[in-house]
Design a protein around this motif. Sequence first.
Motif, short mmCIF file in Angstrom:
data_model
loop_
_atom_site.label_atom_id
_atom_site.label_comp_id
_atom_site.label_asym_id
_atom_site.label_seq_id
_atom_site.Cartn_x
_atom_site.Cartn_y
_atom_site.Cartn_z
N ASP A 1 -8.37 -5.47 1.07
CA ASP A 1 -7.02 -5.02 1.43
C ASP A 1 -6.02 -5.19 0.30
O ASP A 1 -4.82 -5.44 0.53
CB ASP A 1 -6.53 -5.75 2.69
CG ASP A 1 -7.38 -5.43 3.91
OD1 ASP A 1 -7.93 -4.31 3.97
OD2 ASP A 1 -7.51 -6.30 4.79
N ALA A 2 -6.48 -5.07 -0.92
CA ALA A 2 -5.60 -5.12 -2.09
C ALA A 2 -5.82 -3.85 -2.92
O ALA A 2 -6.78 -3.10 -2.72
CB ALA A 2 -5.88 -6.36 -2.93
N PHE A 3 -4.91 -3.63 -3.84
CA PHE A 3 -4.93 -2.43 -4.67
C PHE A 3 -4.68 -2.83 -6.12
O PHE A 3 -4.32 -3.97 -6.42
CB PHE A 3 -3.85 -1.44 -4.21
CG PHE A 3 -3.92 -1.12 -2.75
CD1 PHE A 3 -4.68 -0.06 -2.28
CD2 PHE A 3 -3.25 -1.91 -1.81
CE1 PHE A 3 -4.76 0.22 -0.92
CE2 PHE A 3 -3.31 -1.63 -0.45
CZ PHE A 3 -4.08 -0.57 -0.01
N TYR A 4 -4.86 -1.89 -7.01
CA TYR A 4 -4.42 -2.11 -8.38
C TYR A 4 -3.78 -0.85 -8.92
O TYR A 4 -4.16 0.27 -8.57
CB TYR A 4 -5.53 -2.62 -9.29
CG TYR A 4 -6.70 -1.68 -9.55
CD1 TYR A 4 -6.68 -0.79 -10.62
CD2 TYR A 4 -7.84 -1.72 -8.75
CE1 TYR A 4 -7.76 0.03 -10.89
CE2 TYR A 4 -8.92 -0.89 -9.00
CZ TYR A 4 -8.88 -0.02 -10.07
OH TYR A 4 -9.95 0.81 -10.32
N ILE A 5 -2.76 -1.08 -9.74
CA ILE A 5 -2.04 0.00 -10.40
C ILE A 5 -2.55 0.05 -11.83
O ILE A 5 -2.70 -0.99 -12.47
CB ILE A 5 -0.53 -0.27 -10.41
CG1 ILE A 5 -0.03 -0.54 -8.98
CG2 ILE A 5 0.24 0.88 -11.03
CD1 ILE A 5 1.26 -1.32 -8.95
N LYS B 1 0.80 -1.23 0.00
CA LYS B 1 0.00 0.00 0.00
C LYS B 1 0.83 1.28 0.00
O LYS B 1 0.27 2.37 -0.15
CB LYS B 1 -0.96 0.00 1.18
CG LYS B 1 -0.30 0.04 2.56
CD LYS B 1 -1.37 0.00 3.64
CE LYS B 1 -0.78 0.03 5.04
NZ LYS B 1 -1.83 -0.03 6.08
N ASN B 2 2.14 1.16 0.15
CA ASN B 2 2.96 2.36 0.27
C ASN B 2 3.83 2.62 -0.95
O ASN B 2 4.78 3.41 -0.87
CB ASN B 2 3.83 2.27 1.53
CG ASN B 2 3.00 2.28 2.80
OD1 ASN B 2 2.05 3.06 2.91
ND2 ASN B 2 3.34 1.42 3.75
N LEU B 3 3.54 1.99 -2.06
CA LEU B 3 4.27 2.27 -3.29
C LEU B 3 4.03 3.71 -3.73
O LEU B 3 2.91 4.21 -3.65
CB LEU B 3 3.83 1.32 -4.41
CG LEU B 3 4.34 -0.12 -4.36
CD1 LEU B 3 3.77 -0.89 -5.53
CD2 LEU B 3 5.86 -0.16 -4.40
N ASP B 4 5.07 4.36 -4.22
CA ASP B 4 4.94 5.75 -4.67
C ASP B 4 5.29 5.83 -6.15
O ASP B 4 6.44 5.68 -6.54
CB ASP B 4 5.86 6.66 -3.85
CG ASP B 4 5.71 8.13 -4.23
OD1 ASP B 4 4.80 8.46 -5.02
OD2 ASP B 4 6.51 8.94 -3.73
#
Length: 497
Positions: free
Chosen positions: A289-293, A272-275
Amino acid sequence: MSYVIGVDLGTSAVKTVLVDRSGRVAYEVSEAYPLIQPKAGYSEQKPEDWVDATIVSLKKLLEISAVQPSEIEGVSFSGQMHGLVLVNQEGKVLRNAILWNDTRTTPQCRRIEETLGGQLLSIARNRALEGFTLPKILWVQEHEPELLDQASLFLLPKDYVRYRLTGDYAMDYSDAAGTLLLDVAGKTWSEDILNAFQLKSSLCPKLVESFDEVGTLLPEIADQTGLLASTKVFAGGADNACGAIGAGILSEGQTMCSIGTSGVVLSYEERKNLDFEGKVHFFNHGEKDAFYIMGVTLAAGYSLTWFKDTFAPQQSFDHLLAGVDQIPPGSGGLLFTPYIVGERTPHPDANIRGSFIGMDAGHKLPHFARAVMEGITFSLRESIDILRDAGKKVDEVISIGGGTKNETWLQMQADIFNAAIVKLESEQGPAMGAAMLAAYGCGWFASLQDCSAAFIRPAKRYEPNAEAAAAYEKLFSLYQQVYPQTSRLSEGLAEFR
């Protein structure tokens, strides 16, 4: 037999699909509704048109399928992102919805940037772009303040439809992430952003997971559709999140490429902390609790449609593309950049415009057609490279959308991405993702991954051709030089459009 229904609320129509326990789409129905464009750059719709079309679509789905209402266990939703719906305390809509493709909010985007600075990316994880919801709220705040004063809640399109079907207000994290008001990592509405623009926190609906049950159908909706009032309704998700679920993008290392009107490269992410410094979108996934780019090419399939309509209007797409497989990589020294309506990733530039570079008298229609296909794919490769630069391994890509309808284009994707391309056996996109959320919510499967394993089946795999991939590496480096060398020209030409 048991079924679930996936409802996909698109920009031009609502699509409903009836899916059985094996993942087979038994029936589907689509109902269109109009777009309202009162001024150049404005794009609106009447939320009641969505509701009416959804009810009609559900009713037709039951009629043509002859399935017993008791066999349908649940319904869930996918929806067009970012659109602003304002309702008062009685749930009445206060104005037409302002849609994702409305571009009136450039001044509000600059206001957001000036007010929040680096805070915006650290909290909302995305740049201020005209498509997002917060700029639309600020436009209403500035131009229609009396309406914002009357507003009790803001909703997104699918959430308003679901409210009208259930009487329940809610918004899932995947759609909320596209508002610029969500703390994406913290999964809460951002008080810092709300306070910066004097927006009351009560304007924001409660937040839920995409697979959460949010109610059952209102009795009057059950009467109108033929469904049972006891039918379970699940929150659903943003169209891109549901598209990812429908393509099986549910674990680390999985990436998809969708070529429709626009083009999307989307990859699953748990960190979650990718920039990414705003180079790509970073949203909450429909999985918990997942994300997508996500990287976006604004005019992907649209570039090919524009090319055909402009230069070969009498030809079908099949006839237009019939000769492209005979043209070698590079289209005889011809490059196309698909910036015909501006660009999003990696160049968030509303002024940039497309170009053909390297035209000579020997080029014929198939050279231009192949160059358009290559340019679109090069643009998507830029998003692939952003993922790779962040340490993600991208050696296999699920390809969906219009780009899967042509064998040459599928192989081209493999060669340009230098990754294996997988085509699915049956592709229903976001509607299938919505159906899978309902199936999981109903308890058919222990996880969305288990649902994916049962519902989604690969049909064909395309491996990169080493010789073509090497040629495309050289061509891609040339493609990347076109934007910096034409951006000033496009800016100068903007006053003559």
